[in-house]
Write a protein that holds these residues in place. Structure first.
Motif, PDB file in Angstrom:
ATOM      1  N   PHE A  68       5.358   4.934   4.454  1.00 30.51           N
ATOM      2  CA  PHE A  68       3.917   4.948   4.710  1.00 30.51           C
ATOM      3  C   PHE A  68       3.300   4.038   3.671  1.00 30.51           C
ATOM      4  N   LEU A  69       2.701   2.946   4.151  1.00 33.22           N
ATOM      5  CA  LEU A  69       2.228   1.912   3.231  1.00 33.22           C
ATOM      6  C   LEU A  69       0.703   1.900   3.138  1.00 33.22           C
ATOM      7  N   VAL A  70       0.223   2.180   1.913  1.00 29.25           N
ATOM      8  CA  VAL A  70      -1.203   2.022   1.581  1.00 29.25           C
ATOM      9  C   VAL A  70      -1.266   0.793   0.688  1.00 29.25           C
ATOM     10  N   TRP A  71      -2.154  -0.149   1.014  1.00 25.06           N
ATOM     11  CA  TRP A  71      -2.256  -1.358   0.185  1.00 25.06           C
ATOM     12  C   TRP A  71      -3.486  -1.198  -0.710  1.00 25.06           C
ATOM     13  N   PRO A  72      -3.271  -0.999  -2.033  1.00 25.14           N
ATOM     14  CA  PRO A  72      -4.394  -0.586  -2.878  1.00 25.14           C
ATOM     15  C   PRO A  72      -5.168  -1.749  -3.487  1.00 25.14           C
ATOM     16  N   PHE A  73      -4.914  -2.982  -2.996  1.00 23.05           N
ATOM     17  CA  PHE A  73      -5.553  -4.156  -3.602  1.00 23.05           C
ATOM     18  C   PHE A  73      -6.599  -4.738  -2.657  1.00 23.05           C
ATOM     19  N   LEU A  74      -7.387  -5.697  -3.174  1.00 21.59           N
ATOM     20  CA  LEU A  74      -8.452  -6.285  -2.358  1.00 21.59           C
ATOM     21  C   LEU A  74      -8.079  -7.661  -1.806  1.00 21.59           C
ATOM     22  N   SER A  75      -6.809  -8.061  -1.990  1.00 19.52           N
ATOM     23  CA  SER A  75      -6.329  -9.280  -1.331  1.00 19.52           C
ATOM     24  C   SER A  75      -4.879  -9.026  -0.914  1.00 19.52           C
ATOM     25  N   ALA A  76      -4.365  -9.916  -0.051  1.00 22.16           N
ATOM     26  CA  ALA A  76      -2.982  -9.745   0.439  1.00 22.16           C
ATOM     27  C   ALA A  76      -1.971 -10.392  -0.504  1.00 22.16           C
ATOM     28  N   ASP A  77      -2.416 -10.900  -1.654  1.00 28.46           N
ATOM     29  CA  ASP A  77      -1.475 -11.547  -2.582  1.00 28.46           C
ATOM     30  C   ASP A  77      -0.337 -10.585  -2.928  1.00 28.46           C
ATOM     31  N   GLY A  78       0.868 -11.029  -2.805  1.00 27.73           N
ATOM     32  CA  GLY A  78       2.030 -10.198  -3.166  1.00 27.73           C
ATOM     33  C   GLY A  78       2.536  -9.320  -2.030  1.00 27.73           C
ATOM     34  N   GLU A 120      -4.176  -9.640   7.401  1.00 26.22           N
ATOM     35  CA  GLU A 120      -2.960 -10.313   6.916  1.00 26.22           C
ATOM     36  C   GLU A 120      -1.810  -9.310   6.760  1.00 26.22           C
ATOM     37  N   LEU A 121      -2.113  -8.129   6.235  1.00 29.09           N
ATOM     38  CA  LEU A 121      -1.047  -7.105   6.095  1.00 29.09           C
ATOM     39  C   LEU A 121      -0.501  -6.718   7.476  1.00 29.09           C
ATOM     40  N   GLU A 122      -1.383  -6.544   8.447  1.00 34.96           N
ATOM     41  CA  GLU A 122      -0.899  -6.221   9.805  1.00 34.96           C
ATOM     42  C   GLU A 122       0.016  -7.337  10.315  1.00 34.96           C
ATOM     43  N   ARG A 123      -0.400  -8.591  10.075  1.00 31.69           N
ATOM     44  CA  ARG A 123       0.411  -9.724  10.546  1.00 31.69           C
ATOM     45  C   ARG A 123       1.802  -9.691   9.898  1.00 31.69           C
ATOM     46  N   LEU A 124       1.828  -9.431   8.595  1.00 30.78           N
ATOM     47  CA  LEU A 124       3.111  -9.399   7.868  1.00 30.78           C
ATOM     48  C   LEU A 124       3.998  -8.258   8.366  1.00 30.78           C
ATOM     49  N   VAL A 125       3.383  -7.110   8.589  1.00 28.65           N
ATOM     50  CA  VAL A 125       4.146  -5.937   9.038  1.00 28.65           C
ATOM     51  C   VAL A 125       4.739  -6.217  10.428  1.00 28.65           C
ATOM     52  N   GLU A 126       3.916  -6.821  11.298  1.00 28.76           N
ATOM     53  CA  GLU A 126       4.374  -7.082  12.665  1.00 28.76           C
ATOM     54  C   GLU A 126       5.481  -8.137  12.697  1.00 28.76           C
ATOM     55  N   ALA A 127       5.444  -9.076  11.736  1.00 27.06           N
ATOM     56  CA  ALA A 127       6.441 -10.157  11.716  1.00 27.06           C
ATOM     57  C   ALA A 127       7.687  -9.767  10.929  1.00 27.06           C
ATOM     58  N   SER A 128       7.717  -8.549  10.395  1.00 24.88           N
ATOM     59  CA  SER A 128       8.767  -8.180   9.432  1.00 24.88           C
ATOM     60  C   SER A 128      10.119  -7.882  10.073  1.00 24.88           C
TER      61      SER A 128
END
Ligand SMILES: NC(=O)c1ccc[n+]([C@@H]2O[C@H](COP(=O)([O-])OP(=O)(O)OC[C@H]3O[C@@H](n4cnc5c(N)ncnc54)[C@H](OP(=O)(O)O)[C@@H]3O)[C@@H](O)[C@H]2O)c1
Length: 285
Positions: A68-78, A120-128
């Protein structure tokens, strides 16, 4: 999947904390990613790691089936490196995205920092190459905890947009949907928008908090300009303040749609803001 081993990130936070509690209650083996000392229900294994340092995540991901991934930052860097390392261990990721994300990239949202990193996170997850689900919740009922200190100190809330009505969602409902996505195949490749059960104005939210704590709480409306200064002075990052308030002002004329996805997915109607306020009354007393 039967009895997957699950790693919950953001496990000390509102949504991740509720996911941990519900998985535990269901008897599913849970591991919590932590950066420091934290208390969890018995049987939850806490393992150190930092989402800002992908190399630190190996131990937490060892032997894990789903994250379960929560992204706690304000940009997709990293984020790309973090999703790569998840993909080396797990076979499924459930990402806590946002209802602001539009399929095909909504123009109105294009400049909005928070929506951009979730997109961007959704895109990365879908392409993973992983099995994935992206949960798209509306605003969290838990955001109103930002008023708790002033309610306790002054019995009032100074905020803009008294008439802003939103279908705020209870963290327990987001968690219940997440548990379905983590432990069944029902939401594979889905991006459900999940909302609370009804639109409630901010003025009414404050009144319901007052009812929950047994004494009236006043809503003192301030201008948007005052609110920007107030939030910055309280230490909120400028990107967040500049993204959130204009987006909220737009919602006065274009309220978010309310849906029954929580009930469709979990079999139980979404909890009301009144219930959320009762569940969190201790924070406001
Ligand atoms: N608020 C809204 O209305 C809304 C709407 C849609 C989507 N969202 C999304 O929901 C997410 C926030 O969820 P939440 O409210 O449940 O969180 P929260 O209560 O604010 O807690 C944040 C969690 O992230 C962890 N964390 C912070 N930095 C970390 C790091 N470097 N490495 C690992 N963990 C870290 C914190 O752990 P520590 O205890 O170590 O600090 C904590 O567990 C955000 O991605 C946000 O964009 C929010």
């Amino acid at each position: 999947m039967t009895q997957p081993r699950i790693l919950v990130t953001g496990a000390t936070g509102k949504v991740g904390g509720a996911v941990v509690a519900q998985l535990r209650a269901a008897g599913v083996p849970v591991r919590a990613l932590v950066r420091g000392e934290a208390e969890f229900p018995e049987g939850v294994q806490a393992v150190r790691g930092d989402l800002g340092d992908p190399a630190s995540l190996g131990a937490a991901l060892e032997g894990v089936d789903a994250v379960f991934l929560v992204w706690p930052f304000l940009s997709a860097d990293g984020a790309s490196d973090v999703i790569d390392v998840i993909g080396k261990h797990a076979r499924r990721v459930v990402y806590l995205s946002s209802a602001g994300v539009q399929d095909g990239g909504g123009k109105e949202e294009a400049g909005e920092a928070i929506t951009m990193f979730h997109t961007e996170l959704e895109r990365l997850v879908e392409a993973s190459g992983l099995e994935w689900t992206a949960l798209r919740p509306t605003g969290f009922a838990g955001n109103t905890l930002g008023w708790a200190q002033e309610v306790r100190a002054t019995g009032a809330v100074r905020a803009p947009l008294a008439g802003l009505a939103r279908p705020l969602i209870h963290e327990a409902d987001m968690a219940a949907v997440a548990v379905q996505a983590l432990t069944t195949d029902a939401l594979l490749g889905a991006r459900p928008v999940i909302t609370g059960p009804e639109l409630v104005t901010q003025e009414r939210q404050v009144a319901l908090i007052g009812e929950a704590i047994g004494r009236p709480v006043r809503f003192d409306e301030v201008t948007l300009e005052e609110a920007v200064e107030q939030m910055k002075a309280a230490g909120y990052p400028a990107e967040l303040v500049e993204a959130v308030l204009p987006a909220q002002a737009k919602m006065i004329d274009h309220p978010e749609p309310v849906n029954d996805e929580v009930e469709r997915i979990t079999g139980t109607p979404a909890r009301s803001f009144r219930e959320w306020a009762v569940d969190h009354a201790a924070d406001f007393r």
